[in-house]
Design a protein around this motif. Structure first.
Motif, PDB file in Angstrom:
ATOM      1  N   ALA A  28       0.824  -1.209   0.000  1.00 56.59           N
ATOM      2  CA  ALA A  28       0.000   0.000   0.000  1.00 56.59           C
ATOM      3  C   ALA A  28       0.858   1.258   0.000  1.00 56.59           C
ATOM      4  O   ALA A  28       0.566   2.221  -0.723  1.00 56.59           O
ATOM      5  CB  ALA A  28      -0.936  -0.004   1.208  1.00 56.59           C
TER       6      ALA A  28
ATOM      7  N   TYR B  88       2.409   1.858  -3.539  1.00 56.23           N
ATOM      8  CA  TYR B  88       1.495   2.448  -4.517  1.00 56.23           C
ATOM      9  C   TYR B  88       1.121   3.882  -4.162  1.00 56.23           C
ATOM     10  O   TYR B  88       1.144   4.773  -5.016  1.00 56.23           O
ATOM     11  CB  TYR B  88       0.232   1.603  -4.655  1.00 56.23           C
ATOM     12  CG  TYR B  88       0.444   0.348  -5.471  1.00 56.23           C
ATOM     13  CD1 TYR B  88       0.835   0.406  -6.790  1.00 56.23           C
ATOM     14  CD2 TYR B  88       0.257  -0.906  -4.902  1.00 56.23           C
ATOM     15  CE1 TYR B  88       1.040  -0.733  -7.534  1.00 56.23           C
ATOM     16  CE2 TYR B  88       0.457  -2.055  -5.632  1.00 56.23           C
ATOM     17  CZ  TYR B  88       0.845  -1.962  -6.956  1.00 56.23           C
ATOM     18  OH  TYR B  88       1.051  -3.095  -7.686  1.00 56.23           O
ATOM     19  N   THR B  89       0.788   4.129  -2.899  1.00 53.99           N
ATOM     20  CA  THR B  89       0.380   5.479  -2.518  1.00 53.99           C
ATOM     21  C   THR B  89       1.559   6.443  -2.533  1.00 53.99           C
ATOM     22  O   THR B  89       1.406   7.614  -2.873  1.00 53.99           O
ATOM     23  CB  THR B  89      -0.295   5.503  -1.138  1.00 53.99           C
ATOM     24  OG1 THR B  89       0.589   4.962  -0.170  1.00 53.99           O
ATOM     25  CG2 THR B  89      -1.595   4.737  -1.154  1.00 53.99           C
TER      26      THR B  89
ATOM     27  N   ALA C  85       2.207   7.390  -6.156  1.00 54.76           N
ATOM     28  CA  ALA C  85       1.171   8.318  -6.611  1.00 54.76           C
ATOM     29  C   ALA C  85       1.334   9.689  -5.964  1.00 54.76           C
ATOM     30  O   ALA C  85       1.121  10.727  -6.601  1.00 54.76           O
ATOM     31  CB  ALA C  85      -0.207   7.754  -6.301  1.00 54.76           C
ATOM     32  N   ALA C  86       1.726   9.717  -4.691  1.00 56.27           N
ATOM     33  CA  ALA C  86       1.929  10.994  -3.999  1.00 56.27           C
ATOM     34  C   ALA C  86       3.088  11.765  -4.623  1.00 56.27           C
ATOM     35  O   ALA C  86       2.997  12.981  -4.812  1.00 56.27           O
ATOM     36  CB  ALA C  86       2.183  10.743  -2.518  1.00 56.27           C
TER      37      ALA C  86
ATOM     38  N   ALA D 112      -1.150  14.297   0.630  1.00 56.53           N
ATOM     39  CA  ALA D 112      -0.423  13.098   0.193  1.00 56.53           C
ATOM     40  C   ALA D 112       0.166  12.357   1.385  1.00 56.53           C
ATOM     41  O   ALA D 112       0.110  11.123   1.448  1.00 56.53           O
ATOM     42  CB  ALA D 112       0.667  13.484  -0.795  1.00 56.53           C
TER      43      ALA D 112
ATOM     44  N   ILE E  24      -2.498  10.360   3.292  1.00 53.89           N
ATOM     45  CA  ILE E  24      -2.883   9.113   2.622  1.00 53.89           C
ATOM     46  C   ILE E  24      -1.794   8.049   2.790  1.00 53.89           C
ATOM     47  O   ILE E  24      -2.085   6.873   3.046  1.00 53.89           O
ATOM     48  CB  ILE E  24      -3.202   9.384   1.146  1.00 53.89           C
ATOM     49  CG1 ILE E  24      -4.474  10.229   1.064  1.00 53.89           C
ATOM     50  CG2 ILE E  24      -3.366   8.086   0.378  1.00 53.89           C
ATOM     51  CD1 ILE E  24      -4.817  10.716  -0.304  1.00 53.89           C
ATOM     52  N   VAL E  25      -0.533   8.443   2.687  1.00 53.29           N
ATOM     53  CA  VAL E  25       0.558   7.487   2.904  1.00 53.29           C
ATOM     54  C   VAL E  25       0.557   7.016   4.360  1.00 53.29           C
ATOM     55  O   VAL E  25       0.787   5.839   4.648  1.00 53.29           O
ATOM     56  CB  VAL E  25       1.912   8.105   2.504  1.00 53.29           C
ATOM     57  CG1 VAL E  25       3.059   7.190   2.881  1.00 53.29           C
ATOM     58  CG2 VAL E  25       1.938   8.385   1.011  1.00 53.29           C
TER      59      VAL E  25
ATOM     60  N   ALA F  17      -1.966   4.325   4.921  1.00 49.47           N
ATOM     61  CA  ALA F  17      -1.481   3.034   4.431  1.00 49.47           C
ATOM     62  C   ALA F  17      -0.519   2.400   5.439  1.00 49.47           C
ATOM     63  O   ALA F  17      -0.518   1.176   5.619  1.00 49.47           O
ATOM     64  CB  ALA F  17      -0.805   3.213   3.080  1.00 49.47           C
TER      65      ALA F  17
END
Length: 83
Positions: free
Chosen positions: A36, A39-40, A43-44, A58, A61-62, A65
């Motif tokens: 997780a 991927y995050t 993307a961040a 960002a 969200i990380v 995860a």
């Protein structure tokens, strides 16, 4: 199989299940958290390269995860505590 008095440091043969369950919980949660975060995090970084003002969102969200690993560790501690 007798569950009588045992020497110090010995574990009863029927007492292995919580430890295996704790190991599976921690290992599974750690692997899932790693995937997780990969991927995050990717993307961040892509989002931050275009819009640097999204840094706070960002990182939240990380961080969510990464919380998956903490949940697995808590479950592992609970299972070992019941042993």
């Amino acid at each position: 199989m007798s569950t009588g008095v045992m020497a110090a440091g010995q574990v009863a043969a029927s007492n292995w299940a919580p430890y295996v369950g704790a190991g599976i919980a921690v290992a599974g949660a750690s692997i899932a958290a790693g995937v997780a975060v990969a991927y995050t995090g990717a993307a961040a970084l892509a989002a931050l390269s275009e819009r640097p003002e999204l840094f706070g969102r960002a990182m939240v969200i990380v961080g969510l995860a990464e919380g998956i690993a903490i949940y697995g560790l808590i479950i592992g501690i609970i299972l070992i505590g019941k042993a």
